[in-house]
Design a protein around this motif. Structure first.
Motif, PDB file in Angstrom:
ATOM      1  N   GLY A  95       4.449   0.275  -0.110  1.00  0.00           N
ATOM      2  CA  GLY A  95       4.958  -0.517   1.010  1.00  0.00           C
ATOM      3  C   GLY A  95       5.692   0.342   2.018  1.00  0.00           C
ATOM      4  N   ARG A  99      10.415  -8.413   2.569  1.00  0.00           N
ATOM      5  CA  ARG A  99       9.008  -8.681   2.831  1.00  0.00           C
ATOM      6  C   ARG A  99       8.130  -7.657   2.114  1.00  0.00           C
ATOM      7  NH1 ARG A  99       7.730  -8.254   9.081  1.00  0.00           N
ATOM      8  NH2 ARG A  99       7.886  -6.053   8.626  1.00  0.00           N
ATOM      9  N   ALA A 100       8.595  -6.397   2.128  1.00  0.00           N
ATOM     10  CA  ALA A 100       7.838  -5.357   1.431  1.00  0.00           C
ATOM     11  C   ALA A 100       7.877  -5.595  -0.079  1.00  0.00           C
ATOM     12  CB  ALA A 100       8.388  -3.975   1.776  1.00  0.00           C
ATOM     13  N   VAL A 120       5.268  -8.133  -2.048  1.00  0.00           N
ATOM     14  CA  VAL A 120       3.920  -7.797  -2.516  1.00  0.00           C
ATOM     15  C   VAL A 120       3.972  -6.856  -3.717  1.00  0.00           C
ATOM     16  CG1 VAL A 120       2.769  -8.204  -0.311  1.00  0.00           C
ATOM     17  CG2 VAL A 120       3.661  -5.939  -0.823  1.00  0.00           C
TER      18      VAL A 120
END
Lengths: 266, 420
Positions: free
Chosen positions: A96, A169-170, A173
């Motif tokens: 990321g 947000r990173a 995932v």
């Protein structure tokens, strides 16, 4: 492809004889760099020394520049990231990135977090997504500040909060490595401190590579440091010295490193 | 302090105003700015003036006194004024005074049982009384020279009646084309224009956005892409009559089998239909939409794309979730411009063959049709003064239709902008 092989070596990413070109210009030459797993590695050096270029090559963000080209190898789980069989999308899913300027999507905080999992084929119920959003925000130490306004725009947050939203947000995932490109350069000292504390926390689960202009930040918040410098002859970025942060700062082996960290140039 | 000559032998470095000179110099520079500012204000005023004159001329023509004369005196038809008669009595008058064939045709158009009293009254006026506009005056004359008009009328046409008439009225909007100006309407033209614009947008919007996306996102920077971009910019400047010729050659002639609807078994024999005109207009506004969409897509910040790619989104996911929503307001701006252009274009319609005299509403995309600019052009070129009044009223209808369409598009755009 074999980015999945259970190669649990000491190193998360290994660059071997890596050179990066923009068209015919060689921006970075002959870098050998092994990034330790679950450590914070800082890349420092003056402007134009190629440290950001190196960082971006680790998750193939340089692919977005049409003229960019990488020679040599970057190994991740023993597999060259630039092998023809490797898909850049999977590389970015596993490695990321957090950018210099906070860049939340112009959507709600919730949607900012949910976007990554959704585009990567996430399956689950609404409540599971709620859980994932909460866990990601907690992971980025942002939950308590935003839990009551999850559906407000991410752009309404302060700069420091926006940057932690980008980290959350990173995290959503579930990458193995997080690349940070001068994540604090647009933040005030208090926000900077929060991001640094967060990095220390994240180190337990993730490998972090951070580009920074601030030597204090590198010395405070990193385990290993790599010092880059532009070769005055061909203007290509070169790795000068790489080692544990306290050794590099206390007893630099190279004279140029010493001059830089003592503030004599750069 | 005011001595400009250097004291030593050093080379001169010029001379900056000092003391009082500073004030004078600043005043002179400010004056320069004021002059330019006044120039800009006056160009704006000239523009506004031109617009006001334009609107004034149109309004002047669209309203004013008309002198009405009856061929048959209504007093001979009924003892009461016609307005107060019931529908049945009016139908009876109509039946008694017009030919059987005409009555049957009117019955066929719409059965008299379904018609309203106003409608029948209008028919009686048109067919029996044959009220005619024998003279019309513009708004300015009507307001300033009423006395003179009345005198002139009583001396020349003692039977005529003076009445203030708005040529733009409900009847004008709901009637179709007629051979006399006072019974003409814009219904066919308005419907034809709306049909055409709707199809034009449905065709041009996806094509334009698709082309812009491909050029900007997939082939950006390549030599072919640059060549195409130059050519699209040139296409935007091609005179519209050329597009008309293209439409005539391709849609009306070459593809006539499809554009006439005969491949579906419809009886129309040629391709001079709404779909041909709409496709021609779509070609005409495509460059406009593509150029604006490309600008909008290009303006989406790199940081947003990077954020999306950085999370493992594919190119298409990035485009769909971030680039398109962000670029949509700009894309819609281009579409608004395109709609305005297509709505007002006349030349291609003449070439493609919109009818000037048509009394039926368009019923499908394969209908013969007419459009507002065509009607205006036709009416304005008629010799009778009354048709000029009708043309002015039609211009007002066209402008209102244009403004309404643009308002819808602007509201849509602002909604998208707010949701970002």
């Amino acid at each position: 492809m074999s980015l999945h092989s259970a190669n649990e070596g000491k190193y998360a990413i290994e660059a071997r004889n890596m050179s990066i070109y923009y068209g015919t210009f060689r921006a970075v030459k002959q870098v050998n760099l092994a990034i330790e797993r679950q450590k914070i590695t800082a890349l420092i050096g003056p402007s134009g020394c190629g440290k950001s270029t190196v960082l971006r090559s680790f998750n193939r963000m340089n692919d977005l520049v049409a003229s960019a080209r990488v020679e040599g190898e970057i190994l991740f789980h023993g597999q060259n990231l630039y092998a023809p069989s490797v898909d850049a999308v999977e590389v970015r899913r596993r490695i990321g990135m957090v950018f210099q300027k906070p860049n939340p999507f112009p959507k709600s905080i919730y949607e900012n977090i949910a976007f990554g999992p959704r585009v990567n084929g996430w399956k689950g119920s609404k409540s599971e997504m709620d859980e994932l959003v909460e866990r990601s925000l907690r992971g980025a130490a942002l939950w308590d500040e935003v839990k009551d306004k999850l559906h407000e725009s991410g752009l309404a947050l302060s700069g420091g909060q926006q940057q932690r939203l980008c980290i959350a947000r990173a995290l959503a995932v579930q990458p193995e490595v997080i690349l940070m490109d001068e994540p604090c350069s647009a933040l005030d000292p208090i926000s900077t401190l929060k991001v640094e504390e967060l990095m220390m926390e994240l180190r337990k689960d993730y490998t972090i590579i951070i580009v920074t202009h601030s030597m204090q930040q590198a010395s405070r918040a990193s385990d290993n440091t790599a010092f880059f410098l532009m070769d005055p002859e061909d203007r290509a970025g070169t790795l000068i010295e790489y080692g544990p942060t306290n050794e590099l700062f206390m007893a630099p082996k190279d004279k140029r490193t010493e001059e830089y960290i003592t503030g004599r140039f750069g | 302090m005011n001595d400009p000559t250097p004291k030593s032998a050093q080379p001169s470095i010029g001379y900056l105003p000092q003391g009082f000179e500073i004030e004078r110099n600043i005043a002179a520079r400010r004056l320069q700015g004021t002059l330019w500012r006044n120039l800009f204000v006056s160009s704006l005023l000239i523009g506004i003036l031109a617009l006001l004159v334009l609107i004034g001329t149109i309004v002047n023509d669209a309203f004013g006194y008309v002198a009405l004369a009856n061929k048959v005196d209504p007093a001979n038809l009924a003892s009461q004024p016609l307005k107060e008669l019931s529908k049945e009595e009016l139908v009876a008058i109509l039946q008694a005074n017009i030919s059987q064939g005409l009555f049957r045709r009117l019955e066929n158009d719409q059965p008299f049982t379904e018609r309203s009293q106003e409608n029948v009254l209008e028919l009686v006026y048109e067919r029996v009384v044959q009220q005619q506009v024998i003279e019309s005056y513009d708004l300015w004359e009507s307001l300033t020279q009423r006395e003179a008009i009345e005198q002139e009328l009583t001396s020349q046409n003692p039977k005529a009646k003076l009445e203030f008439r708005s040529w733009l009225n409900w009847g004008f909007l709901s009637r179709s084309m007629a051979s006399k100006a006072e019974f003409s309407g814009v219904r066919n033209a308005l419907l034809g224009s709306l049909w055409m614009i709707a199809i034009t947008v449905v065709v041009a919007f996806p094509l334009g956005v698709g082309a812009a996306l491909y050029l900007e996102e997939y082939s950006s920077g390549s030599r072919i892409s640059r060549m195409i971009e130059t050519n699209i910019n040139n296409l935007a400047g091609v005179p519209s009559i050329i597009y008309g010729m293209l439409g005539l050659a391709i849609f009306v002639r070459a593809l006539g089998f499809f554009t006439s609807g005969s491949f579906l078994g419809l009886s129309d024999s040629n391709g001079r239909t709404i779909i041909s005109a709409a496709l021609t207009m779509a070609l005409l506004i495509l460059p406009l939409i593509i150029i604006n969409a490309r600008e909008a897509i290009r303006a989406v910040p790199l940081s947003l794309r990077q954020a999306s790619y950085g999370l493992g989104a594919t190119k298409w996911q990035t485009i769909w979730h971030h680039v398109l929503p962000q670029a949509l307001p700009g894309i819609l701006t281009g579409t608004i411009l395109g709609i305005s252009r297509a709505m007002g274009e006349t030349a291609p319609l003449i070439v493609v063959g919109a009818a000037t005299y048509i009394v039926t509403d368009p019923s499908s995309i394969f209908s013969k049709f007419t459009a507002l600019p065509i009607q205006i052009y036709y009416w304005a070129s008629q010799p009778q003064e009354e048709f000029r009044r009708v043309a002015a009223a039609a211009i007002i209808v066209l402008l209102i239709a244009l403004l309404s369409l643009n308002t819808v598009a602007i509201v849509l755009r602002n909604r998208f902008r707010r949701s970002l």
